[in-house]
Scaffold this active site. Structure first.
Site, PDB file in Angstrom:
ATOM      1  N   LYS A 141     -15.005 -20.341  13.405  1.00  0.00           N
ATOM      2  CA  LYS A 141     -14.064 -19.637  14.278  1.00  0.00           C
ATOM      3  C   LYS A 141     -14.040 -18.157  13.884  1.00  0.00           C
ATOM      4  CE  LYS A 141      -9.208 -19.978  15.804  1.00  0.00           C
ATOM      5  NZ  LYS A 141      -7.957 -20.779  15.650  1.00  0.00           N
ATOM      6  N   SER A 185      -6.135 -22.589  19.574  1.00  0.00           N
ATOM      7  CA  SER A 185      -6.908 -21.363  19.719  1.00  0.00           C
ATOM      8  C   SER A 185      -8.360 -21.531  19.300  1.00  0.00           C
ATOM      9  CB  SER A 185      -6.261 -20.251  18.881  1.00  0.00           C
ATOM     10  OG  SER A 185      -6.250 -20.596  17.498  1.00  0.00           O
ATOM     11  N   SER A 237      -3.811 -25.677  16.597  1.00  0.00           N
ATOM     12  CA  SER A 237      -5.114 -25.216  17.065  1.00  0.00           C
ATOM     13  C   SER A 237      -6.288 -25.989  16.491  1.00  0.00           C
ATOM     14  CB  SER A 237      -5.293 -23.726  16.722  1.00  0.00           C
ATOM     15  OG  SER A 237      -4.297 -22.964  17.361  1.00  0.00           O
TER      16      SER A 237
END
Length: 581
Positions: A80, A154, A178
């Site tokens: 990420k 996210s 997330s």
């Protein structure tokens, strides 16, 4: 050109098996990942996509380390883009915020040391603020199964990279859910360890006191293999804690909300039905069920965004937002700026902390030797619907996730079937920080119990796949089980192929021939295609005639191979052949 078809579900066991047998190399896997990432370019999965220039040094290192000694040798993973990978930009979803770190984050460093290959940096809801996967200037990340639906955020790109076969696992982060919501929406496992179990050094903070690094994978055991490598105290990380690797064991009870569960979105009814079916599956586990008052979990969840914790996000990012007006994604900036509202004063912080302490004590009493189970998400939305109402839809997605880190719980999200076609439904197991083994054991039991009974096919094997030979483990890997010993019709020539390792070939003759001993195994029909793809020429799967005249599927050999092979028909069995294997 690789010797086998590269699976779209990259699991650790499959990759290591093909590497070990030299049927596939990590370079070939990376080449396929780069190809897939280009084919899926319009899905907005990546910010720094896979490319050989960045990846090559990690591939070259594999030749210097021992396959058996490094548990993640050759396993590709995605990161990420709020987690540092040395010499690659970290953007947190905002180009103007971007910087190039000189060293890896602690977790990334540990994974690379274990032999894993970082392939790229994934898209995210900007500054890890969102649960929908649409809040990025790099584009909305599409759902891996239904592009009109949200991917979840996210950690949107991380989840979709795994679901689309562009990584075997991916790192996300989790403050409000997330690391779990995108798993539920993309048919994956999402593991969120206890706060501090994995260091957050080298991670762009959202709420530093609540942030966790997480992992997405296809299989529960893969997630826990990553956990075993990533976990551990980092003396240079003030939030790090020394928490042991969890040992899976069953809880004494499973806690379910006794009041009605709320569902939302265009598939609310389908989610409700899927939850009802899941509860029935949970009741079949050898664990007692207790229905509990869930209201205080809802109250705790509300504190995350309707309380002063949003000010912690502003404390981390307020200076950047103030100095760069109109740079942030509009809804993200609105959320962040809410943290500067006068109502979030020091008194409100302490009021919330005291309330949370009360909730934590209630949780510790309630979940001692127990796990809590809820839907991971109560529904989903189309990307169009999120654009129309970005705040309410995002808030709904956190209904069953926001409480987790505030109450210092560990969690693992797993799949629980489908709510509708290509619409996976997931549940989450929660446990106290020092009882993480309970979610591991409960989730494993649930996943095993809830697997539908598979259709199978009988496969005849006559060589290295028989019991006691090196490739028996491949039969077990594909879910096959031994059924019985058998003998072919008296119509076969048996040859020893000049390969490394030596293996037999079974050729049916028009006239003459011998009977050959073999074994019958039962294999899941769903595994047959992938299994057959591993078989090298001149071997293949065809029909084998048994002594009683019936036919079963099994290993056969093309006739031309007999020209350069040793005829061993007289032995009548591979077990009677002295081998150099």
């Amino acid at each position: 050109m690789s010797k086998v078809k590269i699976s779209t579900k990259l699991t650790f066991s499959w990759l290591r098996e093909t590497y070990e047998k030299h049927q596939l190399t990590p370079e070939e896997v990376i080449e396929e990942i780069i190809k897939r990432s280009k084919q899926d370019e319009d899905m907005n999965i990546w910010i720094t996509p896979p490319n050989m220039e960045h990846i090559k040094p990690y591939l070259e290192r594999l030749s210097e380390i021992d396959f058996d000694s490094f548990p993640l040798w050759g396993i590709p993973f995605a990161i990420k883009d709020n987690i540092d990978l040395a010499n690659v930009p970290t953007t947190a979803g905002c180009a103007e915020f971007s910087y190039i770190p000189t060293e890896h984050s602690t977790v990334v460093e540990r994974l690379i040391e274990a032999g894993a290959i970082p392939v790229g940096k994934t898209n995210l809801d900007q500054f890890a603020t969102g649960l929908v996967g649409t809040r990025s200037p790099y584009g909305e990340t599409h759902n891996s199964l239904r592009p009109e639906l949200i991917s979840g955020g996210s950690s949107s790109g991380s989840a979709v990279s795994v679901a689309r076969g562009q990584a075997a696992f991916a790192l996300g982060t989790d403050t409000a859910g997330s690391g779990r919501v995108p798993a539920a929406l993309n048919d994956l496992v999402g593991l969120k360890p206890s706060l501090g179990a994995w260091p957050t050094k080298g991670v762009v903070p959202a709420c530093a006191s609540l942030d966790c690094v997480t992992v997405f994978s296809h299989q529960l055991e893969d997630a826990y293999q990553v956990d075993a490598v990533a976990r551990g105290l980092d003396q240079n990380d003030p939030w790090s804690r020394d928490l042991p690797v969890p040992l899976a064991k069953l809880p004494k009870k499973i806690c379910l909300p006794k009041d009605s569960i709320s569902f939302y979105g265009p598939y609310a009814n389908e989610y409700q039905n899927a939850w009802n079916q899941t509860v029935e599956q949970l009741k079949k586990l050898p664990v007692s069920i207790e229905y509990i008052d869930y209201e205080f979990f809802r109250e705790a969840a509300a504190i995350l965004y309707d309380g002063p914790f949003v000010a912690e996000r502003w404390a981390e990012l307020g200076g950047f937002i103030t100095n760069h007006p109109d740079v942030a994604f509009p809804v993200t900036e609105k959320v962040l700026r809410s943290g500067a509202l006068p109502k979030y004063d020091a008194a409100s912080v302490f009021h919330s902390l005291h309330k949370l302490q009360e909730f934590k004590r209630k949780t510790q009493i309630l979940l001692k030797d127990a796990v809590l189970v809820t839907p991971t998400a109560g529904g989903t939305w189309t990307r169009d619907q999120v654009r129309e109402d970005p705040v309410k839809t995002n808030s709904d997605m956190g209904l069953y996730t926001n409480h987790c880190n505030l109450l210092d719980l560990s969690a693992v999200a797993v799949q629980a079937g489908e709510a509708d076609e290509n619409l996976p439904f997931g549940i989450t197991f929660f446990a106290l920080t020092h009882e993480e083994g309970l979610i591991a054991g409960a989730a494993e039991a649930f996943v095993t119990k809830s697997k539908p009974k598979q259709r199978t096919i009988e496969i005849a094997v006559c060589g290295l796949h028989m019991r006691g030979f090196p490739l028996e483990k491949q039969m077990l890997q594909f879910g096959a089980s031994f059924v019985r010993e058998e003998v072919t019709a008296e119509k076969y020539q048996f040859i020893k192929l000049p390969t490394e390792p030596e293996k037999p070939g079974l050729i049916k003759k028009k006239t003459g021939g011998n009977t050959i001993e073999l074994e019958i195994w039962d294999m899941p029909l769903s595994s047959l295609g992938e299994f057959a793809a591993l078989i090298p020429a001149p071997l293949g799967i065809g029909k084998v005639e048994l002594q009683d005249g019936t036919e079963v599927s099994g290993f056969i050999c093309e006739g031309y191979a007999a020209e350069e092979a040793e005829d061993i028909s007289g032995a009548g069995s591979w077990r009677r052949i002295p081998l150099n294997i």
